[in-house]
Write an enzyme that holds these catalytic residues in place. Structure first.
Site, PDB file in Angstrom:
ATOM      1  N   ASP A 153       0.815  -1.209   0.000  1.00 44.06           N
ATOM      2  CA  ASP A 153       0.000   0.000   0.000  1.00 44.06           C
ATOM      3  C   ASP A 153       0.850   1.260   0.000  1.00 44.06           C
ATOM      4  OD1 ASP A 153      -2.219  -1.565  -0.034  1.00 44.06           O
ATOM      5  OD2 ASP A 153      -2.882  -1.122   2.006  1.00 44.06           O
ATOM      6  N   GLY A 154       2.041   1.187   0.617  1.00 35.23           N
ATOM      7  CA  GLY A 154       2.945   2.341   0.603  1.00 35.23           C
ATOM      8  C   GLY A 154       3.349   2.746  -0.797  1.00 35.23           C
ATOM      9  N   ARG A 188       2.778   6.364  -2.731  1.00 31.88           N
ATOM     10  CA  ARG A 188       3.831   7.076  -3.457  1.00 31.88           C
ATOM     11  C   ARG A 188       3.439   7.265  -4.915  1.00 31.88           C
ATOM     12  NH1 ARG A 188       7.553  10.348  -1.711  1.00 31.88           N
ATOM     13  NH2 ARG A 188       7.918   8.911   0.007  1.00 31.88           N
ATOM     14  N   GLU A 225      -4.074   9.902   4.769  1.00 33.02           N
ATOM     15  CA  GLU A 225      -4.332  10.718   5.936  1.00 33.02           C
ATOM     16  C   GLU A 225      -3.303  11.819   6.122  1.00 33.02           C
ATOM     17  OE1 GLU A 225      -1.365   7.915   6.815  1.00 33.02           O
ATOM     18  OE2 GLU A 225      -3.409   7.124   7.028  1.00 33.02           O
ATOM     19  N   THR A 274      -8.669   2.295   6.393  1.00 34.87           N
ATOM     20  CA  THR A 274      -8.147   0.943   6.634  1.00 34.87           C
ATOM     21  C   THR A 274      -6.651   0.962   6.944  1.00 34.87           C
ATOM     22  OG1 THR A 274      -7.878   0.656   4.235  1.00 34.87           O
ATOM     23  CG2 THR A 274      -9.881  -0.235   5.231  1.00 34.87           C
ATOM     24  N   GLY A 275      -6.095   2.157   7.171  1.00 36.64           N
ATOM     25  CA  GLY A 275      -4.670   2.297   7.458  1.00 36.64           C
ATOM     26  C   GLY A 275      -4.419   2.640   8.914  1.00 36.64           C
ATOM     27  N   TYR A 276      -3.688   3.718   9.141  1.00 35.39           N
ATOM     28  CA  TYR A 276      -3.293   4.147  10.480  1.00 35.39           C
ATOM     29  C   TYR A 276      -4.513   4.383  11.372  1.00 35.39           C
ATOM     30  CZ  TYR A 276      -0.232   6.675  13.830  1.00 35.39           C
ATOM     31  OH  TYR A 276       0.478   7.087  14.928  1.00 35.39           O
ATOM     32  N   SER A 277      -5.546   4.987  10.804  1.00 34.00           N
ATOM     33  CA  SER A 277      -6.759   5.268  11.569  1.00 34.00           C
ATOM     34  C   SER A 277      -7.370   3.989  12.125  1.00 34.00           C
ATOM     35  CB  SER A 277      -7.773   6.008  10.687  1.00 34.00           C
ATOM     36  OG  SER A 277      -8.995   6.217  11.371  1.00 34.00           O
TER      37      SER A 277
END
Length: 294
Positions: free
Chosen positions: A74-75, A79, A150, A190-193
């Site tokens: 996902d990173g 990018r 985010e 669906t990430g950090y949050s």
């Protein structure tokens, strides 16, 4: 058919799957370009790749491309958005990483990226972004002031919590006393949050979510708001600086700086294949509907 290829993590095994994709693209006479650094890596194992055109973050891409294929996790997709920006090139991710909510195609199925696209077994989903502006200059975000997942403010050089004074459309909301605050898009839900207790939001929802990071005031909960809301943040704390991150890009900012977060003026197009829908990804990644009892 015009296709751009990009990869951020250069694993030796990745080049084999890229080779498969190139073979499939050439079978349909696709016009192919490869990101400059990724091209250099691939050329070491596959000399024939040197014949392909290259592009960079600011040169070589335009709106005539039909597809932007990102190899990695996902990173890499995050990018990839800094290359595509407002050009409107649809993005698809081939997952060579681990979890992969955005990079949904398994690397073993890489040929299907082309086959299903040619058959028309897909649709385009437009993902909203957030952008940052400030009352003072932040050099790191001059050219790329937007994020797909985010915007996060967080503490720096301290174990002490920070206070994030928060306003919505000019009205005071609260002052979060926490390690930080995440302003997430539906894509970033669906990430950090999510890791910090935030809700999962369908990508097409017109929402943002404010998710505090380890708040000391235990009644602080994630808050879902309209994506038309203008959010203003101001941080105070024991140290002189705090951090602001836009996806993976980070800047150190002096405390007291006013930060405005709002929906960006453009969207990023993601290719969602019929065989790899968002709901299917949720079921697979979060193990929904599976009986895990022994």
């Amino acid at each position: 058919m015009k296709v751009a290829l990009y990869g951020q993590t250069y694993q030796e095994t990745t080049s084999d799957f890229v080779e498969e994709l190139l073979e499939e693209l050439q079978s349909v006479s696709a016009d192919i370009s490869i990101e400059k650094n990724f091209h250099a890596f691939l050329s070491n194992n596959h000399p024939g790749i040197k014949d392909f055109r290259t592009f960079t973050a600011f040169e070589g891409l335009d709106s005539s491309y039909d597809m932007f294929v990102s190899f990695g996790g996902d990173g890499s997709i995050l990018r990839a958005t800094t290359y595509v920006r407002d050009l409107g090139i649809p993005i698809v991710g081939v997952n060579t990483g681990r979890l992969g909510f955005l990079s949904t195609f398994k690397k073993e199925d890489v040929r299907k990226v082309v086959q299903e696209f040619v058959k028309g077994d897909y649709h385009i989903v437009e993902r909203s972004l957030v952008k940052v502006s400030s009352n003072s200059n932040i050099p790191e975000f001059e050219d790329l002031n937007f994020a797909l997942n985010e915007v996060t403010v967080s503490r720096k050089d301290t174990t002490s919590m920070i206070t994030i004074e928060t306003y919505l459309d000019g009205e005071y909301l609260t002052s979060y006393w926490a390690d930080g605050l995440i302003v997430s898009t539906p894509t970033g839900s669906t990430g950090y949050s999510l890791s910090c207790g935030g809700p999962v939001i369908i990508p097409t929802a017109k929402s943002l979510v404010l998710t505090p990071i380890a708040p000391h005031n235990l009644n602080a909960r994630p808050l879902v708001i309209s994506d038309e809301t203008v959010i203003r943040l101001k941080v105070s704390g024991r140290e002189e600086h705090h951090l602001i991150s836009l996806d993976s890009r980070i800047a150190s900012v002096e405390n007291g700086t006013e930060i405005t977060v709002e929906k960006a003026g453009f969207t990023v197009k993601m290719i969602e294949y019929t065989s790899e829908s968002f709901l299917k990804t949720l079921r697979n990644k979060l193990l929904w509907g599976e009986d895990r009892r022994n």
